[in-house]
Every structure is written in structure tokens, then in C-alpha cells.
Write an enzyme that holds these catalytic residues in place. Sequence first.
Site, PDB file in Angstrom:
ATOM      1  CE  LYS A 139      -3.186   1.407   3.092  1.00 36.73           C
ATOM      2  NZ  LYS A 139      -2.368   0.314   2.678  1.00 36.73           N
ATOM      3  CE1 TYR A 187      20.014   4.515  15.882  1.00 44.40           C
ATOM      4  CE2 TYR A 187      20.385   2.263  16.624  1.00 44.40           C
ATOM      5  CZ  TYR A 187      20.383   3.206  15.613  1.00 44.40           C
ATOM      6  OH  TYR A 187      20.744   2.835  14.342  1.00 44.40           O
ATOM      7  CG  ASP A 200      -0.532  -7.002   1.623  1.00 44.31           C
ATOM      8  OD1 ASP A 200      -0.426  -6.224   2.583  1.00 44.31           O
ATOM      9  OD2 ASP A 200      -0.498  -6.627   0.433  1.00 44.31           O
ATOM     10  CB  ALA A 226      -3.215  -3.031   4.649  1.00 41.38           C
ATOM     11  CG  HIS A 244      -0.477   4.456  -9.814  1.00 38.68           C
ATOM     12  ND1 HIS A 244       0.422   3.417  -9.746  1.00 38.68           N
ATOM     13  CD2 HIS A 244      -0.869   4.684  -8.547  1.00 38.68           C
ATOM     14  CE1 HIS A 244       0.549   3.045  -8.481  1.00 38.68           C
ATOM     15  NE2 HIS A 244      -0.222   3.790  -7.735  1.00 38.68           N
ATOM     16  CG  PHE A 279      -1.462  -2.967  -2.522  1.00 38.68           C
ATOM     17  CD1 PHE A 279      -2.628  -2.294  -2.858  1.00 38.68           C
ATOM     18  CD2 PHE A 279      -0.400  -2.238  -2.037  1.00 38.68           C
ATOM     19  CE1 PHE A 279      -2.714  -0.919  -2.716  1.00 38.68           C
ATOM     20  CE2 PHE A 279      -0.486  -0.855  -1.889  1.00 38.68           C
ATOM     21  CZ  PHE A 279      -1.641  -0.197  -2.229  1.00 38.68           C
ATOM     22  CG  ASP A 280      -0.175  -0.170  -5.983  1.00 37.98           C
ATOM     23  OD1 ASP A 280      -0.221  -0.506  -4.785  1.00 37.98           O
ATOM     24  OD2 ASP A 280      -0.310   0.999  -6.350  1.00 37.98           O
TER      25      ASP A 280
END
Length: 459
Positions: A258, A72, A215, A217, A450, A124-125
Site C-alpha cells: 500500500k 542471505y 495495522d 498499511a 470471498h 482488516f479481513d
Amino acid sequence: MELPFAETYKIKMVETIRRSTRQEREQWLKDARYNLFNLRSNQVFIDLLTDSGTGAMSDVQWSEMMLGDESYAGASSYYKLKNAITTLLGFPYFLPTHQGRAAENVLFSALVKKDDVVPGNSHFDTTKGHIEFRKATAIDCTIDEAFDTQIYHPFKGNLDLGKLEDVLKKYPRERIPMIIVTVTCNSSGGQPVSMENLRQVYAMAQSYGIRVVFDSARFAENAYFIKMREAGYADKTIKEIVAEMFSYADAMTMSSKKDAIVNMGGFIGFKDEALWKKAQTFTIMFEGFITYGGMSGRDMNAVAQGLHEGTEFQYLDTRIRQVAYLGERLKEHNVPVQEPFGGHAIFVDAKRFLPHLPKEQFAAQTLAIETYLEGGVRAVEIGAILADRDPVTRQNRYPELELLRLAIPRRTYTNNHMDYVAATLANVFERRKEITTGLRITQEAPIMRHFTVELEPVS
Ligand SMILES: *Cc1c(COP(=O)(O)O)cnc(C)c1O
């Protein structure tokens, strides 16, 4: 004779995929209410919906899974991942999260408040969603060249420094919690950001006392493009380029699905110990204890190994050349595609493909439906449906680009599959004039519609 390009991996395990009939697909589309997210995977022959979490892990990654430490607190897997993040990316502090949007949720909980503005390059969304959910505003400062699919620019992900400075001048510092630089820029087509631009954005941010968050990715794919396209980087290794890129960031969010080539995972990297500590509370609330943050130990091991593999030139060269291979085949068939090709996907310009459709009938979604119908190939709309409604006026937003994204999973399909996809699009292109009507929305969610939107053909 020059030896041809060939994949730098061989296949050890296979998964059967099934071809369907057009008649079956017609029925399945109706059942799915013309939203391809509603299809079952066994109704899809070639799945280019996303490159997120759909890649094939290596034999070494699978071996690492067996070595996972599921303690843990203080698991060795946590330290293995910490070591990879520190040595490869240069962040001394990190928090694991279960995926990229969870990293956004944790970090933005610590940073973003109502009425803030967050400048960046085509957020990004999920990033935009997490900003708008907190009643703040994302401001797009991408260069104008990004919005013309026909012109060549080596770094269409770049921020326009003029646009960025306008934002930094217009708003007080307390209302700008960060600048977000997306590498590569997913929403504008997997387009890279140059090292020069990263350096300039960071310098400007520092002069205004504002932090820069990457960001990240597809940071490794971004590094590959810097090596191939930017003067002075041809002889540097991907790992050297990656290290320099992140020297221009104060923090990072990562979707490990990604460029870390795993099926699930994410993390946040910090240079600032105080911010790391502040964010820990939100990790504990939303994700889990700070040494696992929503991840199994085995998965953290696979991410650590994936970060090493994902920053090797040979792997990236194979990957990005396969994407370009599909782009070239489509061009041969005159299908209008965005150029230069992005790192993870080929983007078909739906406005050029179906110029006669009114914008209210969602050309890119219509093309996605026709592509599935034609060959059982699933791609995704990056257009007006994804853009959601304006949070204030509730009017539909019609972005400049209406794209169909063919995202290529990492190390998953062969170039024969790419030929099949190209032929599918070519057939739709042949009969494009017969596609005289598009789609209308019958049901939608208030944000990020979407994923669950329901549609019907305009009759
Ligand atoms: C995928 C992605 C995210 C969100 O990550 P998830 O793992 O899907 O939650 C954020 N930003 C960019 C640029 C992405 O590509």
C-alpha cells in the site's frame, strides 16, 4: 484563472489495456462463477479490485532494484530498510516479511492465544482471520458514525473510547494481547483515525498495561488526512505527523504493497527488544532468515525508497485528490457514495443503490458483477461475503455496511480513466430498477471465503 489540479508525475513506461465487448464479459462472468477474483487480468479494462501491490513504482525505486544486495544474511538492503523504518517511523527493531498478512502471522504467533480478545477499529479481513484462526476474538470498537455512509465525520476510523474501555474492563489483562489500530481503517472505508484518538487510545492502553499495535498499511494517507482536517497539523510535514502517530504505538505491522508503493512486501516494527526477539523464531519458521524475511534484497530497497516517497505531501495530495475526483464524478451522477471520501478508494453504498434486494442476495457483489458487465471495470465487494460466517454459529454475518469498493492503484490510472469508471457506474445506476435479483453462493471456503467463493444468479 486558478490553475487546475494536475498529476505531479509524468509517464515513462506504459502497459496496454484492452476493451472487451459485453457479450465476451457475459461469458467470462459465467466461467468465473460470478467471482471477479477468478477473471484473468486481460479480461478487465480498468482494474479497481485493489490498491494493494498494483501501484506504479518510480524511476528511483526501479533504480534501487538494481542496487539490491541478495546476500542471505546482513545484506545492505536490510540495513537500508532498517534505516528508513527507524528514521521515518521511529521503530528501532524490525523484521521483514513477504507481505502484510505474513507480518500478522509472525507477530500474532508470538502474541495471540486461544480465548484471547483483540479490540480494534474494524479489523482488516486478514487481521481478523489470523485472530480467529488462533481461536481468539476480534472486537470492533469503531465509532458508530462510521456505519452511516451519509453523515460527515472527519475521522470515521476513530475508536470509540467508551466501547474500548468496556472491553478492557471486561476481560483480564492476560487475555488482551494488544489493541489493534488500523490506519487508515480499510474495512470501514479507508477512513482515517485522528491524532487525538491515537493519543487517547495509547493513554488508555498504557493505563491498563496493554500494548498498541498499528495495522499501518495506509499510515501515510492517514497522516495526510490529519494534516488536512485536524486542528494544529496544517503546518506540519507528513513526516512529522507520521513520527508523532507512531509515537503512540508499541509495534506495527505493515503491508508495503500500500503506502510503500511496491508490488510485494511487508514488515513488523517493534519498540520492545524482547518481543522482537520472540517473534524472530516465527520469522525464521514462516518467512526466512531475519535479515530478509521472505523478501529479495532488491525489493527491500524499493520499500525503503517507497517509504520516503510515500510520505511526501505532493505525492499524497495527487493521490488522494484523484480518489476524490472519482467520488465527485459519481456524486454528480447521483451514485450513493460514502462520505467523506476515503484515502485509497471510493465506496459505493450498495444497500442504497439496490435497496430492493434482500440481504441474502448480496447487493454489493451483485453491483460488482453489474459494474463489470457494463464497462469491464473490476471492483470488489466489501459486504456480507467478505464478512464470512460467524466462527461459532456458522450463520452468515451481515455487516451494517454493504459496499462496493473502487480501489485506486497508486500513480497508475489517469483522470480520464476515472471519468470512464464514473460513466460505467452511472449507466448501472440508470438501470438499477431492472436489477431485480442478486446472487446465491454455491460453494465457499470455511474462512476468508470471498477469494474463492462460487456464485450463481438467483433466477
Ligand atoms: C492489505 C492489508 C493487510 C494485509 O496485507 P497483505 O500485504 O495483503 O497481506 C492488512 N491490513 C490492512 C489494513 C491492509 O490494508
